[in-house]
Scaffold this active site. Structure first.
Site: not given
Ligand code: IMP
Ligand code: MG
Length: 180
Positions: A99-100, A103, A152, A165
């Site tokens: 995963e990238d 969050d 962000f 990206r």
């Molecule tokens: P969460 O952990 O369910 O809140 O969602 C994580 C996803 O939100 C990641 O896979 C990203 O696609 C997106 N995301 C969270 N933080 C960022 C950021 O700082 N920049 C761009 N995308 C983000």
């Molecule tokens: Mg993602």
């Protein structure tokens, strides 16, 4: 230019390359010659996943999944919607999710829960970035690149409105870009 929209670079392409190599080395050692199905979570992790697999010296099968979460932070019974499922039957396989960024953790917590029902031999998570201060749903990150502050970020797969990206560095997006 993309970099004009960046407030501050957090990680240069060189630093990212070193980190990905280090993660690949650890993964290679830990799995000790076993096969692994590396699952990239599209689209954010596409860039990281394709770099990482080239640093893993194991028999790797590459697959991708597209998921979106309808998680409600207040509950633990959030569900995940699979927009594109795996091509691979993961029952009895070693699965490494790539995963990238983690969050709130909601998407990943739900995705891991769903994948566990398919009875993989093992299920681990690798994320290049983590924002621990944002966490709502606890997620164990077996291989984490860096912990980052609540800003962000864009680049290296991370987007704002589908842009950036392809930026080779990871940086903080200028507020002026999304506050106009
Ligand atoms: P969460 O952990 O369910 O809140 O969602 C994580 C996803 O939100 C990641 O896979 C990203 O696609 C997106 N995301 C969270 N933080 C960022 C950021 O700082 N920049 C761009 N995308 C983000
Ligand atoms: Mg993602």
């Amino acid at each position: 230019m993309m970099m004009d929209d960046v407030e501050r670079v957090l990680f240069t392409p060189e630093e990212i390359e070193k980190k990905v190599a280090e993660l690949g080395r650890r993964i290679t050692e830990d799995y000790d010659g076993e096969d692994v199905v590396v699952v990239g979570v599209l689209k954010g992790a596409a860039v990281f996943t394709t770099d990482l697999v080239r640093k893993i010296n194991l028999p790797v099968q590459l697959d991708f999944i597209v998921a979106s979460s309808y998680g409600n932070g207040a509950t633990t019974s959030g569900t995940v919607k699979i927009k594109k499922d795996l091509d691979t039957d993961i029952k009895g396989r070693n699965v490494l999710i790539c995963e990238d960024i983690i969050d709130t953790g909601t998407t990943m917590a739900n995705l891991l829960k769903m994948l566990r029902t398919r009875e993989p031999k093992s299920l681990r998570l690798c994320a290049i970035l983590s924002k621990p201060s944002r966490r709502i749903d606890e997620v164990k990150i077996d291989y984490c690149g860096w912990e980052v502050p609540d800003e962000f970020l864009v680049g290296y797969g991370l987007d704002y409105s589908e842009r950036y990206r392809n930026m080779p560095a990871i940086g903080i997006l200028k507020r002026s870009v999304y506050e106009k």
